[in-house]
Design an enzyme around this catalytic site. Structure first.
Site, PDB file in Angstrom:
ATOM      1  N   HIS B 149      -3.100  -7.940  -4.263  1.00 31.06           N
ATOM      2  CA  HIS B 149      -2.031  -6.986  -4.531  1.00 31.06           C
ATOM      3  C   HIS B 149      -0.970  -7.074  -3.441  1.00 31.06           C
ATOM      4  O   HIS B 149      -1.213  -7.618  -2.366  1.00 31.06           O
ATOM      5  CB  HIS B 149      -2.580  -5.560  -4.583  1.00 31.06           C
ATOM      6  CG  HIS B 149      -3.280  -5.236  -5.871  1.00 31.06           C
ATOM      7  ND1 HIS B 149      -4.605  -5.542  -6.087  1.00 31.06           N
ATOM      8  CD2 HIS B 149      -2.843  -4.639  -7.016  1.00 31.06           C
ATOM      9  CE1 HIS B 149      -4.960  -5.133  -7.301  1.00 31.06           C
ATOM     10  NE2 HIS B 149      -3.913  -4.592  -7.895  1.00 31.06           N
ATOM     11  N   LYS B 153      -0.026  -1.595  -1.229  1.00 27.04           N
ATOM     12  CA  LYS B 153      -1.063  -0.886  -1.988  1.00 27.04           C
ATOM     13  C   LYS B 153      -1.886  -0.034  -1.026  1.00 27.04           C
ATOM     14  O   LYS B 153      -2.284  -0.476   0.039  1.00 27.04           O
ATOM     15  CB  LYS B 153      -1.967  -1.881  -2.722  1.00 27.04           C
ATOM     16  CG  LYS B 153      -2.976  -1.196  -3.640  1.00 27.04           C
ATOM     17  CD  LYS B 153      -3.632  -2.185  -4.592  1.00 27.04           C
ATOM     18  CE  LYS B 153      -4.794  -1.556  -5.327  1.00 27.04           C
ATOM     19  NZ  LYS B 153      -4.409  -0.399  -6.148  1.00 27.04           N
TER      20      LYS B 153
END
EC number: 1.17.1.8
Lengths: 256, 256, 256, 256
Positions: B149, B153
């Site tokens: 990600h 995040k």
């Protein structure tokens, strides 16, 4: 023709090196060495009768040959020193040399103006991956490493993954990392801010990925080693280099 | 035409759902709801004048409509219960429902013989990945998960990666894992023997890989989410399902 | 214990099957068959003395055994028919059966209420990839296939890649493809709108990727075959299935 | 502070460059140019009042500035020539310059001892991929290229994939390729023996993979462009280079 002696010629790497040298037109297998063998008869080892078999360093009177060493960690320093002192150019694939020992070998080579190579890794894809990772990190300082190996591998992370992280940090000493999830084990092993993730699964062989990210783009370098046969191309490069040059090299990446 | 009410219609997901419903021939945007708005004039929200705008549940007298909810965790249970009790079939994308609340909603739906869907995830690639991973694990019980990600995040591992590990363990309860390097942080987070590795890098969006290995072979399933637009295909599937069926579903994977 | 006969037992696959059967507790290697051998002495083939060696179908009087066939295309139909007619349940890995021949074998099996399996592929990762690809295509009709093999492979595209494309098209008959660059050779081979790309490089073994794309997301399924040993898990599944069931199956995917 | 003029400042790239220059401490947005605008008032374009707006080259009297050009192919040569002749160092991102025009610009720059950069691509991951591919090809001459783009891309193969193949062939002129399946469309487009495969799928953005194989190993370099924002890091590198150096460069890879 350049003569070659293979130390550790009965091992898994050594025996492949023997076949390599037999195949190369510009090189000639002149001798093989293993202190633990009883017979000195080349035909017992499926070698041409012209090949000299040694089980004792003192018997070796060949000179102006290349000494390729895939023996054992406990013997490698003695072997390499013997080689340099007897006019044999060392190509060392055996692991286990300490920093001090490497420095000492380098010094002898310099004094005697002899070439040689010490290489922990002869896999060209792994070496190029490391080189490219170092260059890429200058422009993509945010980087993580994933290495994937068969389930029986005894260590984690792999030595090459750790070496990659170290090599990257050498060229990005000023980079600061902030990891908001540092506390989560999912984030892997941290080497000075670079995360290393080790996957261990049956079926896999030996694979390494370096993942770089920056605003709106990503760059990934991956290498796969399916078979030890791949190391032979690196050994051939080393043989040619040592044959044609005068300097003493540590790390095959320095001649690519 | 099936009427639809969108709760949370001004949010990032809600506003995309509004556009989706306007685009679909078999559905009609009948109402929108957000308790925090002052105006009840549809043109203030670029909506057709036929659309009813609500900021109070009690004003809503429409029935036989679908209630799509992308509101907030604190409101979702009240909204969903209201919907079921007033003949509105719920499609719930808002997170935050507890197990008890879900059970309660399921009970109301059963009593009133109403259909509905509660789905934490509307991304079809992520849902298929989870389904395939469950099937594959029956034949490849050795498995690890890598999720990647963007660097911002807030959690690690991702909720979907953890859900994947749990779903796999449900179908392989008897599998025993032996990890020789369990002590190394490089091996990631361990969920009952399944390792999860979280990569966080700028440039990346949201990606998940499930890696299976067995003697001599490997199987990998990967999904990439580049854009929230991808969720709309899942919402459309849910709308069609709720419109055509009688049962109450938790998890979009159960209708694929 | 379920008795097993291995046809083609001296071949590369057949000899691995022999070892597999010897390893499995619930199965017993009762016989081996190859019409081109001279000796019928099991010890000449490193087999237990209890194993019957045959070089002529007519000599085989065993029944209630499983007949595993990894022989040659020219013999497989005769072998399989012989097996069914003599109460031997066939597990056929040899390629070369025509559609008509398969139909005929199926008919005999039905009449005699015997189980059997004809499988062109025993690699579980490849079979799961095909199954998953079929399911995924229902939600992601836009799909392309990349297969990667060693440089010596004699055909392109691979049979499994083409089989994957066909299997996908079976479940998406209504899908229409528009390829603006259809004229460019870079777009690969077109199977009813699905593009297949074949990579041939030294070092690679056998790998297949199915890539699905839709608005804002992607789903990829990949399988890697590193070693033929991987097929043995599929053969074991087939043995167990044929031993425990009554039906005649074409394609291992139908029992996963 | 180094002054900067942005040509094509209202376009998608140009407007991002304007924001970049406003953000950089060592650079100052001094002017913007577009022959098709009517207003010369900076506030009409959300620019600081100190920024000069031009719609006619002749009005531009600034000198010792950098001229960044993201205009249109039909204007770029005139613009670049004007810049060099008026003491403005060109950074050219607009495509469309012919080989002759580039030679002419280089000549003017040399005579006036001015720096400048012409770059068809400012994406650093794509440029590094090309550089690494050239180096890797020396040791891995067997190579294929896969490029993956969204379904609306108008050409195949992509210009960068073709440029990669050409760059690789420059360093491996002696390599001979033998493709046994050359007749199969699955083998893709052939550029002097290097195969290029173009995948076109919705959801994908812009991605390129270079795959190298040799006995027992593989090396893969992949780049992903998710967003045009990624080009700004390349523009910043170019600005700094032109500001600090005297030479005229074609291709950003020559300053990495």
């Amino acid at each position: 023709m350049q003569k070659v002696i293979v130390a550790g010629f009965t091992g898994s790497m050594g025996s492949q090196v023997v076949q390599l040298v037999e195949r190369l037109a510009e090189f000639q297998l002149a001798g093989v060495y293993n202190p633990h063998i009883d017979s000195l008869n080349p035909t017992d080892f499926n070698l041409a009768s012209s090949v000299q078999v040694f089980n004792n360093l003192q018997q070796i009177t060949l000179n102006d040959a290349i000494w390729i060493d895939f023996s054992v960690p406990s013997a490698v320093f003695t072997n390499a020193k013997f080689a340099l002192e007897h006019g044999l150019k060392p190509v060392i694939g055996t692991s286990g040399l300490s920093t001090t020992e490497i420095a000492q070998l380098r010094q002898i080579a310099a004094k005697k103006e002899m070439s040689g190579i010490i290489a922990p890794n002869f896999g060209l894809s792994a070496i190029l991956l490391l080189k490219f990772a170092q260059t890429a990190a200058r422009y993509f300082p945010d980087v993580e490493i994933i290495e994937l190996h068969h389930a029986d591998k005894l260590d984690a992370p792999s030595g090459t993954a750790l070496a990659t992280a170290k090599a990257i940090r050498e060229v990005t000493p000023e980079k600061k990392f902030h990891d908001q999830q540092a506390a989560s084990p999912a984030r892997g092993l941290d080497h000075e801010g670079i995360k290393i993730h080790s996957v261990r699964l049956p079926g896999y062989v030996a694979h390494e990925e370096v993942l770089f990210g920056a605003a709106g783009e990503a760059l990934t370098i991956r290498q796969d080693s399916f078979d030890r046969a791949s190391f032979m191309r690196g050994v051939e490069l080393a043989l040619n280099y040592v044959s044609d040059n005068q300097d003493f090299i540590v790390g095959l990446e320095n001649i690519l």
